[in-house]
Design an enzyme around this catalytic site. Structure first.
Site, PDB file in Angstrom:
ATOM      1  N   PRO A  15       0.792  -1.232   0.026  1.00 49.61           N
ATOM      2  CA  PRO A  15      -0.062  -0.113  -0.041  1.00 49.61           C
ATOM      3  C   PRO A  15       0.994   1.331   0.137  1.00 49.61           C
ATOM      4  O   PRO A  15       1.701   1.321   0.883  1.00 49.61           O
ATOM      5  CB  PRO A  15      -0.709  -0.116   1.409  1.00 49.61           C
ATOM      6  CG  PRO A  15       0.184  -0.957   2.086  1.00 49.61           C
ATOM      7  CD  PRO A  15       0.655  -1.961   1.462  1.00 49.61           C
ATOM      8  N   MET A  16       0.667   2.288  -0.955  1.00 45.22           N
ATOM      9  CA  MET A  16       1.504   3.173  -1.131  1.00 45.22           C
ATOM     10  C   MET A  16       0.481   4.528  -1.235  1.00 45.22           C
ATOM     11  O   MET A  16      -0.207   4.629  -2.316  1.00 45.22           O
ATOM     12  CB  MET A  16       2.478   3.033  -2.220  1.00 45.22           C
ATOM     13  CG  MET A  16       3.546   2.068  -1.868  1.00 45.22           C
ATOM     14  SD  MET A  16       4.629   1.695  -3.231  1.00 45.22           S
ATOM     15  CE  MET A  16       3.678   0.873  -4.215  1.00 45.22           C
ATOM     16  N   GLN A  68      -6.508  -1.354   3.251  1.00 42.60           N
ATOM     17  CA  GLN A  68      -5.369  -1.109   4.450  1.00 42.60           C
ATOM     18  C   GLN A  68      -5.991   0.064   5.165  1.00 42.60           C
ATOM     19  O   GLN A  68      -6.367   1.193   4.606  1.00 42.60           O
ATOM     20  CB  GLN A  68      -4.017  -0.714   3.936  1.00 42.60           C
ATOM     21  CG  GLN A  68      -3.210  -0.529   5.349  1.00 42.60           C
ATOM     22  CD  GLN A  68      -1.907  -0.057   5.212  1.00 42.60           C
ATOM     23  OE1 GLN A  68      -1.395   1.107   4.731  1.00 42.60           O
ATOM     24  NE2 GLN A  68      -0.845  -0.884   5.592  1.00 42.60           N
ATOM     25  N   CYS A  98       3.310   3.041   9.065  1.00 42.50           N
ATOM     26  CA  CYS A  98       3.676   4.442   8.373  1.00 42.50           C
ATOM     27  C   CYS A  98       4.314   5.483   9.636  1.00 42.50           C
ATOM     28  O   CYS A  98       3.534   5.552  10.735  1.00 42.50           O
ATOM     29  CB  CYS A  98       2.228   4.959   7.758  1.00 42.50           C
ATOM     30  SG  CYS A  98       2.330   6.374   7.019  1.00 42.50           S
ATOM     31  N   LYS A 137       0.435  -4.955   9.244  1.00 47.21           N
ATOM     32  CA  LYS A 137       1.786  -4.371   8.398  1.00 47.21           C
ATOM     33  C   LYS A 137       2.316  -3.777   9.548  1.00 47.21           C
ATOM     34  O   LYS A 137       1.971  -2.711   9.794  1.00 47.21           O
ATOM     35  CB  LYS A 137       1.517  -3.826   7.341  1.00 47.21           C
ATOM     36  CG  LYS A 137       3.013  -3.377   6.410  1.00 47.21           C
ATOM     37  CD  LYS A 137       2.574  -2.713   5.113  1.00 47.21           C
ATOM     38  CE  LYS A 137       4.005  -2.914   4.357  1.00 47.21           C
ATOM     39  NZ  LYS A 137       4.772  -1.580   4.791  1.00 47.21           N
ATOM     40  N   ASN A 209       8.930  -7.223   3.733  1.00 47.60           N
ATOM     41  CA  ASN A 209       8.802  -5.814   2.824  1.00 47.60           C
ATOM     42  C   ASN A 209      10.054  -5.178   3.066  1.00 47.60           C
ATOM     43  O   ASN A 209      10.548  -5.007   4.171  1.00 47.60           O
ATOM     44  CB  ASN A 209       7.469  -5.378   3.392  1.00 47.60           C
ATOM     45  CG  ASN A 209       7.527  -3.874   2.822  1.00 47.60           C
ATOM     46  OD1 ASN A 209       7.152  -2.905   3.373  1.00 47.60           O
ATOM     47  ND2 ASN A 209       7.581  -3.784   1.377  1.00 47.60           N
ATOM     48  N   GLY A 211      12.770  -2.557   0.429  1.00 43.87           N
ATOM     49  CA  GLY A 211      13.892  -2.711  -0.397  1.00 43.87           C
ATOM     50  C   GLY A 211      13.980  -3.806  -1.431  1.00 43.87           C
ATOM     51  O   GLY A 211      15.101  -4.047  -2.124  1.00 43.87           O
ATOM     52  N   GLY A 232       7.222  -2.556  -2.943  1.00 45.60           N
ATOM     53  CA  GLY A 232       6.687  -1.510  -3.019  1.00 45.60           C
ATOM     54  C   GLY A 232       7.036  -0.553  -4.408  1.00 45.60           C
ATOM     55  O   GLY A 232       6.820  -0.788  -5.292  1.00 45.60           O
ATOM     56  N   ARG A 233       8.054   0.162  -4.206  1.00 45.16           N
ATOM     57  CA  ARG A 233       8.519   1.192  -5.086  1.00 45.16           C
ATOM     58  C   ARG A 233       8.719   0.472  -6.480  1.00 45.16           C
ATOM     59  O   ARG A 233       8.484   0.799  -7.517  1.00 45.16           O
ATOM     60  CB  ARG A 233       9.561   1.995  -4.610  1.00 45.16           C
ATOM     61  CG  ARG A 233       9.155   3.150  -3.763  1.00 45.16           C
ATOM     62  CD  ARG A 233      10.203   3.701  -2.968  1.00 45.16           C
ATOM     63  NE  ARG A 233      10.773   2.849  -1.941  1.00 45.16           N
ATOM     64  CZ  ARG A 233      11.947   3.311  -1.262  1.00 45.16           C
ATOM     65  NH1 ARG A 233      12.639   4.263  -1.675  1.00 45.16           N
ATOM     66  NH2 ARG A 233      12.309   2.339  -0.246  1.00 45.16           N
TER      67      ARG A 233
END
Length: 331
Positions: A15-16, A68, A98, A137, A209, A211, A232-233
């Site tokens: 989730p971003m 989320q 977060c 998370k 999660n 990197g 993620g990214r």
């Protein structure tokens, strides 16, 4: 735990905020039919007090998809979880990772690592009102906490509350002194700790999660015993690399998706969005990295970035941008 979301959690897209909206998820689903997708974080107060139920909108084509939630009040989170389940999500996930100031001020996100008892109460309250998976998370710790001590305690308490699946971002979060962006890069990764937690909590479904930037890395974590990997990214910026081959390489099913065909498959979705009053760039901003690393990738990004913002821009902008990219056989 053999639900659809649990099976899909072998690989998931993190989730971003500002990135994994419904348009992004629809696009990602065309690249992978199996990968578990997550919404941006939605705060429980926004749903329960603010009545912002439009934040729950999604396409049925996105399944398996998880909601989320951010929050720290068990009763309010239970109400929000019920709304999410009624909307049709496959999983409810509680954000305990977060580090943003806005999140801290609401006493949720990574600051909850300091209060595992409250997290356990939240999990228990949500599980009492929904039949779908309730997951967490988290980080490995925050600030001056010793992850070797706090993470096992945290996992013990949420497991006792009925949480059977957790995703661990293998970095601390520094709530003071680092920005949210810096918290994604500066605190060192401790993958070994997450693997040790899987050994210690063999009954928990644990995803890692932080990197992870390739399917090769994801497979290495899975082969070393973890149950799932969340990316993620890299999944956002290089979706063609990560997601188009995920079904075959991670789930042992299907064949890699052709990104050219995926662009063409986006056309009806774009047309419907425009008919509903939307703008092209709201969708295509998520597609800029589709051809990352291939000849013409820069021209593709430029054509989309410049063309999609114009008044009246339609799917023809995407299709013309495709002409800038070398077909796979020429790479």
């Amino acid at each position: 735990m053999t639900g659809k979301a649990t099976q899909a959690a072998r690989l998931s897209v993190a989730p971003m905020m500002d990135w994994t909206d419904r348009h992004c998820r629809y696009f990602h689903r065309l690249l992978s039919s199996q990968t578990l997708l997550y919404t941006e974080m939605v705060t429980a107060p926004a749903l329960v007090r603010g009545g912002a139920l439009h934040l729950l909108d999604f396409s049925p084509d996105e399944h398996p998809v998880a909601l989320q939630l951010g929050g720290s009040d068990p009763k309010e989170l239970a109400q929000a979880a019920r709304l999410g389940a009624e909307a049709g999500y496959d999983e409810i996930n509680l954000n305990c990772g977060c580090p943003s100031d806005r999140v801290q001020s609401g006493t949720f996100g990574a600051v909850l690592m300091k209060d595992p008892g409250r997290v356990a109460d939240c999990v228990s309250s949500m599980r009492a009102v929904v039949d779908i998976d309730v997951t967490v998370k988290c980080r490995i710790g925050v600030d001056d906490q010793n992850p070797e001590e706090v993470l096992p305690t945290f996992l013990e308490q949420i497991r006792a509350a009925g949480c059977q699946r957790v995703t661990v971002h293998a970095r601390k979060a520094w709530l003071q002194g680092l920005s949210p962006k810096e918290n994604r890069d500066i605190p060192p990764l401790d993958y070994d700790l997450v693997h040790r937690m899987k050994a210690a909590f063999s009954d928990l479904h644990i995803s890692i999660n932080g990197g992870i930037a390739s399917l090769d890395e994801a497979r290495a974590h899975l082969e070393a015993g973890l149950d799932g990997v969340m990316i993620g990214r890299a999944a956002y910026h290089q979706p063609g690399d990560i997601l188009s081959a995920a079904d075959q390489r991670i789930f042992a099913t299907g064949t890699p998706r052709d990104p050219f065909k995926v662009v063409q498959q986006m056309v009806p979705y774009v047309e419907q969005h425009l008919a509903n009053g939307g703008r092209l760039h709201q969708i295509t901003r998520h597609m800029l990295g589709l051809f990352a690393g291939r000849p013409g990738a820069r021209a593709w990004r430029r054509a989309l970035s410049e063309g999609a913002v114009h008044e009246g821009a339609g799917p023809e902008v995407m299709l013309k941008a495709l002409d800038r990219v070398a077909p796979m056989a020429e790479v």
